[in-house]
Enzyme design. Structure first.
Site, short mmCIF file in Angstrom:
data_model
loop_
_atom_site.label_atom_id
_atom_site.label_comp_id
_atom_site.label_asym_id
_atom_site.label_seq_id
_atom_site.Cartn_x
_atom_site.Cartn_y
_atom_site.Cartn_z
N HIS A 33 -6.40 -52.10 -70.98
CA HIS A 33 -6.40 -53.50 -71.43
C HIS A 33 -5.66 -54.37 -70.41
O HIS A 33 -4.55 -54.84 -70.68
CB HIS A 33 -5.72 -53.63 -72.79
CG HIS A 33 -6.54 -53.13 -73.93
ND1 HIS A 33 -7.59 -53.85 -74.46
CD2 HIS A 33 -6.46 -51.99 -74.65
CE1 HIS A 33 -8.12 -53.18 -75.47
NE2 HIS A 33 -7.46 -52.04 -75.60
N CYS A 65 -11.94 -50.84 -72.87
CA CYS A 65 -11.38 -49.84 -73.79
C CYS A 65 -12.48 -49.17 -74.62
O CYS A 65 -13.31 -48.48 -74.08
CB CYS A 65 -10.29 -50.47 -74.65
SG CYS A 65 -9.19 -49.23 -75.39
N GLU A 86 -6.02 -57.31 -69.82
CA GLU A 86 -5.87 -58.67 -70.35
C GLU A 86 -4.68 -58.82 -71.31
O GLU A 86 -4.31 -59.93 -71.67
CB GLU A 86 -7.15 -59.11 -71.07
CG GLU A 86 -7.35 -58.52 -72.45
CD GLU A 86 -7.82 -57.07 -72.46
OE1 GLU A 86 -7.93 -56.49 -73.56
OE2 GLU A 86 -8.08 -56.51 -71.38
#
Length: 310
Positions: free
Chosen positions: A235, A142, A237
């Site tokens: 993102h 990001c 994750e």
């Protein structure tokens, strides 16, 4: 994959409840395996949430991973206790003479600031320069991805008319590259950002390859020629409720925020969000560890300067 962490890291207990194999330091010392050394520069405000999300994402290969955390000393956190940082985090000065198989630079809530205005920008620049000779492969996430493209290639960021917020569909552009091996033609990934980098700026650099992009969210995944630098604009994750927490937090603060796209069933924030990105996120992290970290670094991690930055 066994994840090696400090025995009392709070995320360890949560991961174990999820049946993720977490190994403490004592057990790791008795195994005749050289673990992959990963350093995470955690710039996110809720550091414990980010620790858990990234450790969960790194847990999907048979490789043993020794994870350490770092935070900038030039910024005083307001959402994480000083005791937690003192116990589990290192500074750049403490690790700058070490070598790592992999480095992760996370996102940060500073997108609307010019890079040079960020209080820890000089520290991040020093880290990224250091990574060229001390790290086999660096994964930028990001804001970390935008900052990496700016530092290494001079690629600017642009402010969006409104926050890019939600879960967006992406198209794999070059599936011959090992980072996207196992991906479907289309995959979903979360985004939460106010700025973007543009495709035309990236295409000016022959060393960079765009691996995935989205009609709605733009360029998503970029890699340099030898895989030593990887840039992920979203993102992968994030867990199921991360965007939900961000949305409700901003609403409570009275900030201008729209519903996250493609996230709540029937766009109803009272319903449990759909988890649509976990499998491809896991594949990406596993491919990074296998093809760009594990396969590229020798068992004997010595004279690393001869291997990294060659």
């Amino acid at each position: 994959m066994p994840i090696k962490t400090q025995s009392d890291l709070p995320a360890k207990e949560i991961l174990e409840r999820e049946n993720i194999f977490v190994m403490d330091e004592n057990r790791a010392m008795h195994q005749d395996i050289r673990p992959i050394k990963i350093m995470i520069m955690n710039l996110m405000p809720l550091k414990e949430d980010t620790e858990l999300q990234i450790l969960r994402s790194l847990s999907n290969t048979p490789l043993q991973v020794d994870v350490s955390f770092m935070a900038p000393v030039s910024h005083l956190p307001t959402h994480t206790s000083i005791s937690h940082l003192n116990q589990f985090y290192q500074t750049f000065d403490e690790i700058k003479n070490e070598y790592y198989d992999g480095l992760i630079i996370t996102g940060a809530p500073v997108e609307l600031m010019e890079y040079e205005e960020v209080d820890y920008w000089r520290e991040i620049c020093e880290l990224m320069e250091w990574s060229k000779k001390h790290v086999t492969s660096t994964l930028h996430l990001c804001w970390g991805a935008q900052a990496g493209l700016y530092y290494h290639y001079g690629i600017p960021k642009y402010t969006l008319d409104k926050k890019k917020f939600g879960v967006f569909r992406h198209h794999v552009m070059n599936r011959k590259i090992p980072l996207v091996r196992g991906f479907d033609d289309y995959f979903y990934a979360p985004h939460s950002r106010h700025t973007e980098v543009r495709k035309e700026d990236i295409l000016k650099h022959e060393d960079l390859t765009i691996l995935a992009e989205s009609e709605e969210a733009g360029v998503s995944l970029v890699i340099n020629q030898d895989g030593s630098q990887i840039f992920v604009m979203g993102h992968p994750e994030y867990d199921r409720l991360t965007l939900d927490k961000e949305y409700k937090r901003d609403r409570e603060k009275g900030l201008p925020i729209e519903l996250p796209c493609n996230y709540y069933p029937d766009d109803d924030p009272g319903k449990r969000p759909m988890l649509q990105w976990r499998s491809h996120g896991n594949i990406m992290y596993a491919n990074w560890l296998n093809y760009y970290v594990y396969q590229q670094t020798p068992y004997e991690f010595v004279n690393t300067a001869e291997i990294i930055g060659k």
